[in-house]
Enzyme design. Structure first.
Site, mmCIF file in Angstrom:
data_model
loop_
_atom_site.group_PDB
_atom_site.id
_atom_site.type_symbol
_atom_site.label_atom_id
_atom_site.label_comp_id
_atom_site.label_asym_id
_atom_site.label_seq_id
_atom_site.Cartn_x
_atom_site.Cartn_y
_atom_site.Cartn_z
ATOM 1 N NE ARG A 83 38.060 41.734 23.202
ATOM 2 C CZ ARG A 83 38.372 42.883 22.630
ATOM 3 N NH1 ARG A 83 38.220 43.033 21.339
ATOM 4 N NH2 ARG A 83 38.838 43.879 23.332
ATOM 5 N NE ARG A 92 42.994 42.209 22.984
ATOM 6 C CZ ARG A 92 42.566 43.468 22.989
ATOM 7 N NH1 ARG A 92 42.251 44.064 21.875
ATOM 8 N NH2 ARG A 92 42.513 44.122 24.111
ATOM 9 C CG ASP A 95 40.813 44.874 19.247
ATOM 10 O OD1 ASP A 95 39.707 45.335 19.579
ATOM 11 O OD2 ASP A 95 41.865 45.537 19.252
ATOM 12 C CG ASP A 97 40.542 48.529 17.699
ATOM 13 O OD1 ASP A 97 39.557 48.238 18.398
ATOM 14 O OD2 ASP A 97 41.721 48.357 18.068
HETATM 15 N N1 PH2 Z 1 46.095 45.439 20.562
HETATM 16 C C1 PH2 Z 1 46.032 46.064 21.730
HETATM 17 C C2 PH2 Z 1 47.190 46.186 22.604
HETATM 18 N N2 PH2 Z 1 48.393 45.639 22.078
HETATM 19 N N3 PH2 Z 1 49.627 44.604 20.390
HETATM 20 C C3 PH2 Z 1 49.686 44.048 19.174
HETATM 21 N N4 PH2 Z 1 50.850 43.622 18.693
HETATM 22 N N5 PH2 Z 1 48.578 43.924 18.375
HETATM 23 C C4 PH2 Z 1 47.359 44.351 18.816
HETATM 24 O O1 PH2 Z 1 46.348 44.237 18.062
HETATM 25 C C5 PH2 Z 1 47.264 44.946 20.087
HETATM 26 C C6 PH2 Z 1 48.437 45.060 20.867
HETATM 27 C C7 PH2 Z 1 44.793 46.678 22.190
HETATM 28 O O2 PH2 Z 1 43.766 46.552 21.347
HETATM 29 MG MG MG Z 2 42.549 47.484 19.757
HETATM 30 MG MG MG Z 3 39.136 47.303 20.253
#
Ligand code: PH2
Ligand code: MG
Ligand code: MG
Length: 159
Positions: A83, A92, A95, A97
């Protein structure tokens, strides 16, 4: 033990494999047990539209790690997946979270829980509700009520 929920997303370098590997790495975190994994979902990018579709999922983790400790472990996994951080909402490889940490509300300099945008994202709410139908977002409403407002967002559960 605290039940934490982690949002997983990838849209670069074989996203399905990235997400599957991420589940396995979460399962190996110290003082933790991977309690549930959601299905994988293909989702349209939100925020910055000109990028590939994402694969998203949510994990439930029973953990003795503190929220900050867990957050650092998640960052270490992201780092191992190559990343890099260029701009907000950029594509990315991985991610991770921290969405929910028990019933805690945390507002630190680097970590905010519940995740401040989770309630407006179908790609978080739908997999979360798959594994935790009664999930509540502290300071907001039931996750199910939030999902109703996201019905225009494109999301498809993968077999
Ligand atoms: N993550 C984001 C911004 N936009 N869109 C989708 N569909 N899935 C994501 O995980 C995503 C996003 C910022 O972390
Ligand atoms: Mg995110
Ligand atoms: Mg994040």
């Amino acid at each position: 033990m605290t039940l934490a929920y982690i949002g997983i997303g990838s849209n670069l370098e074989e996203p399905r494999a990235q997400v599957s590997r991420a589940f396995d790495e979460l399962a190996r975190l110290p003082r933790s047990r991977l309690a549930r994994r959601s299905s994988l979902y293909r989702t349209a990018p939100l925020g910055h539209a000109d990028q590939p579709d994402f694969i998203n999922a949510v994990a439930a983790l029973d953990t003795e790690l503190g929220a900050e400790e867990l957050f650092r472990e998640l960052q270490a996994i992201e780092h191992r997946h190559g990343r890099t951080r260029s701009f907000a909402n950029a594509p990315r490889t991985l991610d991770l979270d921290l969405l929910l940490y028990g019933h805690a509300s945390i507002a630190g300099p680097g970590l905010v829980v519940p995740h401040p945008r989770m309630h407006e994202r179908a790609f978080v709410l739908q997999p979360l509700l798959e594994i935790a139908p009664a999930a509540q977002i502290p300071g907001r409403s039931a996750a199910a009520a939030s999902l109703a407002a996201c019905e225009q967002q494109k999301i498809e559960r993968l077999a």
